[in-house]
Scaffold this motif. Structure first.
Motif, PDB file in Angstrom:
ATOM      1  N   LEU A 159     -37.880-150.840  -5.704  1.00  0.00           N
ATOM      2  CA  LEU A 159     -38.680-151.227  -6.871  1.00  0.00           C
ATOM      3  C   LEU A 159     -40.083-150.627  -6.796  1.00  0.00           C
ATOM      4  N   LEU A 160     -40.698-150.700  -5.632  1.00  0.00           N
ATOM      5  CA  LEU A 160     -42.036-150.121  -5.462  1.00  0.00           C
ATOM      6  C   LEU A 160     -42.009-148.615  -5.728  1.00  0.00           C
ATOM      7  N   LEU A 161     -41.021-147.939  -5.179  1.00  0.00           N
ATOM      8  CA  LEU A 161     -40.892-146.495  -5.417  1.00  0.00           C
ATOM      9  C   LEU A 161     -40.639-146.207  -6.896  1.00  0.00           C
ATOM     10  N   PHE A 162     -39.832-147.043  -7.534  1.00  0.00           N
ATOM     11  CA  PHE A 162     -39.556-146.873  -8.957  1.00  0.00           C
ATOM     12  C   PHE A 162     -40.841-147.027  -9.776  1.00  0.00           C
ATOM     13  N   ILE A 163     -41.682-147.978  -9.416  1.00  0.00           N
ATOM     14  CA  ILE A 163     -42.962-148.177 -10.111  1.00  0.00           C
ATOM     15  C   ILE A 163     -43.863-146.955  -9.904  1.00  0.00           C
ATOM     16  N   VAL A 164     -43.911-146.448  -8.690  1.00  0.00           N
ATOM     17  CA  VAL A 164     -44.704-145.242  -8.412  1.00  0.00           C
ATOM     18  C   VAL A 164     -44.195-144.076  -9.269  1.00  0.00           C
ATOM     19  N   VAL A 165     -42.884-143.950  -9.371  1.00  0.00           N
ATOM     20  CA  VAL A 165     -42.286-142.891 -10.179  1.00  0.00           C
ATOM     21  C   VAL A 165     -42.663-143.062 -11.656  1.00  0.00           C
ATOM     22  N   GLN A 166     -42.779-144.315 -12.117  1.00  0.00           N
ATOM     23  CA  GLN A 166     -43.184-144.545 -13.508  1.00  0.00           C
ATOM     24  C   GLN A 166     -44.625-144.096 -13.738  1.00  0.00           C
ATOM     25  N   ILE A 167     -45.467-144.293 -12.748  1.00  0.00           N
ATOM     26  CA  ILE A 167     -46.856-143.818 -12.840  1.00  0.00           C
ATOM     27  C   ILE A 167     -46.871-142.293 -12.895  1.00  0.00           C
ATOM     28  N   LEU A 168     -46.039-141.665 -12.072  1.00  0.00           N
ATOM     29  CA  LEU A 168     -45.921-140.201 -12.098  1.00  0.00           C
ATOM     30  C   LEU A 168     -45.372-139.724 -13.445  1.00  0.00           C
ATOM     31  N   ARG A 169     -44.458-140.482 -14.026  1.00  0.00           N
ATOM     32  CA  ARG A 169     -43.893-140.147 -15.337  1.00  0.00           C
ATOM     33  C   ARG A 169     -44.997-140.131 -16.391  1.00  0.00           C
ATOM     34  N   ILE A 170     -45.847-141.138 -16.376  1.00  0.00           N
ATOM     35  CA  ILE A 170     -46.950-141.218 -17.337  1.00  0.00           C
ATOM     36  C   ILE A 170     -47.924-140.067 -17.121  1.00  0.00           C
ATOM     37  N   TRP A 171     -48.202-139.749 -15.871  1.00  0.00           N
ATOM     38  CA  TRP A 171     -49.093-138.632 -15.544  1.00  0.00           C
ATOM     39  C   TRP A 171     -48.513-137.317 -16.080  1.00  0.00           C
ATOM     40  N   THR A 172     -47.227-137.137 -15.895  1.00  0.00           N
ATOM     41  CA  THR A 172     -46.555-135.935 -16.373  1.00  0.00           C
ATOM     42  C   THR A 172     -46.625-135.854 -17.896  1.00  0.00           C
ATOM     43  N   LEU A 173     -46.320-136.958 -18.529  1.00  0.00           N
ATOM     44  CA  LEU A 173     -46.314-137.024 -19.985  1.00  0.00           C
ATOM     45  C   LEU A 173     -47.700-136.736 -20.566  1.00  0.00           C
ATOM     46  N   THR A 174     -48.718-137.361 -19.998  1.00  0.00           N
ATOM     47  CA  THR A 174     -50.076-137.153 -20.510  1.00  0.00           C
ATOM     48  C   THR A 174     -50.613-135.763 -20.168  1.00  0.00           C
ATOM     49  N   ALA A 205     -23.933-153.550 -11.847  1.00  0.00           N
ATOM     50  CA  ALA A 205     -24.766-154.703 -11.458  1.00  0.00           C
ATOM     51  C   ALA A 205     -24.047-156.006 -11.798  1.00  0.00           C
ATOM     52  N   THR A 206     -23.349-156.018 -12.921  1.00  0.00           N
ATOM     53  CA  THR A 206     -22.565-157.207 -13.299  1.00  0.00           C
ATOM     54  C   THR A 206     -21.468-157.451 -12.269  1.00  0.00           C
ATOM     55  N   GLU A 207     -20.775-156.383 -11.895  1.00  0.00           N
ATOM     56  CA  GLU A 207     -19.712-156.491 -10.891  1.00  0.00           C
ATOM     57  C   GLU A 207     -20.265-157.039  -9.573  1.00  0.00           C
ATOM     58  N   ARG A 208     -21.486-156.647  -9.235  1.00  0.00           N
ATOM     59  CA  ARG A 208     -22.126-157.118  -8.002  1.00  0.00           C
ATOM     60  C   ARG A 208     -22.848-158.456  -8.205  1.00  0.00           C
ATOM     61  N   GLN A 209     -22.684-159.053  -9.390  1.00  0.00           N
ATOM     62  CA  GLN A 209     -23.273-160.345  -9.743  1.00  0.00           C
ATOM     63  C   GLN A 209     -24.798-160.330  -9.679  1.00  0.00           C
ATOM     64  N   PHE A 210     -25.381-159.184 -10.008  1.00  0.00           N
ATOM     65  CA  PHE A 210     -26.832-159.003 -10.096  1.00  0.00           C
ATOM     66  C   PHE A 210     -27.564-159.336  -8.799  1.00  0.00           C
ATOM     67  N   ILE A 211     -26.880-159.144  -7.694  1.00  0.00           N
ATOM     68  CA  ILE A 211     -27.485-159.395  -6.385  1.00  0.00           C
ATOM     69  C   ILE A 211     -28.381-158.212  -6.023  1.00  0.00           C
ATOM     70  N   LEU A 212     -29.612-158.504  -5.667  1.00  0.00           N
ATOM     71  CA  LEU A 212     -30.551-157.466  -5.259  1.00  0.00           C
ATOM     72  C   LEU A 212     -30.114-156.876  -3.922  1.00  0.00           C
ATOM     73  N   SER A 213     -30.313-155.582  -3.756  1.00  0.00           N
ATOM     74  CA  SER A 213     -29.944-154.933  -2.494  1.00  0.00           C
ATOM     75  C   SER A 213     -30.910-155.365  -1.395  1.00  0.00           C
ATOM     76  N   SER A 214     -30.550-155.088  -0.157  1.00  0.00           N
ATOM     77  CA  SER A 214     -31.393-155.503   0.964  1.00  0.00           C
ATOM     78  C   SER A 214     -32.757-154.808   0.954  1.00  0.00           C
ATOM     79  N   GLY A 215     -32.835-153.617   0.417  1.00  0.00           N
ATOM     80  CA  GLY A 215     -34.113-152.901   0.370  1.00  0.00           C
ATOM     81  C   GLY A 215     -34.719-152.863  -1.022  1.00  0.00           C
ATOM     82  N   TRP A 216     -34.395-153.839  -1.835  1.00  0.00           N
ATOM     83  CA  TRP A 216     -34.782-153.795  -3.245  1.00  0.00           C
ATOM     84  C   TRP A 216     -36.291-153.688  -3.460  1.00  0.00           C
ATOM     85  N   GLN A 217     -37.090-154.312  -2.588  1.00  0.00           N
ATOM     86  CA  GLN A 217     -38.553-154.244  -2.771  1.00  0.00           C
ATOM     87  C   GLN A 217     -39.064-152.804  -2.636  1.00  0.00           C
ATOM     88  N   VAL A 218     -38.506-152.079  -1.674  1.00  0.00           N
ATOM     89  CA  VAL A 218     -38.895-150.688  -1.467  1.00  0.00           C
ATOM     90  C   VAL A 218     -38.465-149.847  -2.659  1.00  0.00           C
TER      91      VAL A 218
END
Length: 174
Positions: free
Chosen positions: A75-90, A60-73
């Motif tokens: 990020l949204l998927l990553f957030i959904v995965v975090q919810i699934l992680r919590i569900w799995t853990l609990t 990310a440093t090499e890429r100067q922290f530039i967000l990818s063209s599909g970063w919103q998607v």
């Protein structure tokens, strides 16, 4: 760059909280007579995750922290995965751990995502290792660590866990 630091810091803090939770669960389980299986490969999993974050930061440093063209998607998927992680853990509750710890006499957990998937936490980790780097277009990190994680999971971790669950089943049936 600020968003990157906040995002990575949140994920690292989440992992540290999970390690504390896992250690607490490990102590509780071992006090009940649980045993650890496959301890020899655990260090490789820890190293993989440490090097993953180093690689992500470097790329990310090499890429100067530039967000990818599909970063919103991503990020949204990553957030959904975090919810699934919590569900799995609990769903596993005190049985959840970063190590393979089995309690003789305990029944296999079949609630939450474990109703449908044998190892949902590993699927979640695979998705995280792909999605988090792709937010910043760090596809090299995503590719290398997805492959390394898959090798460890498919050839070492999951077979070891399956053997442990089979041993647990035999202990329960005796």
């Amino acid at each position: 760059m600020t968003f990157f630091i906040i995002l990575v810091l949140v994920v690292v803090l989440q992992r540290l909280a999970e390690i504390i939770y896992a250690r607490r669960n490990e102590k509780k389980m071992k006090a009940k007579g649980a045993i650890e299986i496959g301890a020899s490969h655990y260090k490789w999993i820890v190293l993989l995750h440490i090097f993953f974050f180093f690689s992500l930061i470097m790329e990310a440093t090499e890429r100067q922290f530039i967000l990818s063209s599909g970063w919103q998607v991503f990020l949204l998927l990553f957030i959904v995965v975090q919810i699934l992680r919590i569900w799995t853990l609990t769903s596993l509750g005190e049985f959840w751990n970063t190590k393979i710890i089995v309690l003789p006499g305990a029944k296999k957990v079949n609630k939450g995502p474990y109703r449908w998937i044998s190892h949902p936490n590993y699927a979640i980790v695979m998705l995280e290792i792909i999605l988090l780097p792709l937010i910043y277009g760090a596809w090299i990190t995503a590719l290398i660590f997805s492959a390394a994680n898959a090798i460890i999971l498919l050839f070492i971790r999951i077979p070891t866990e399956e053997k442990a669950l089979e041993q647990l089943k035999k202990m329960t049936n005796d």
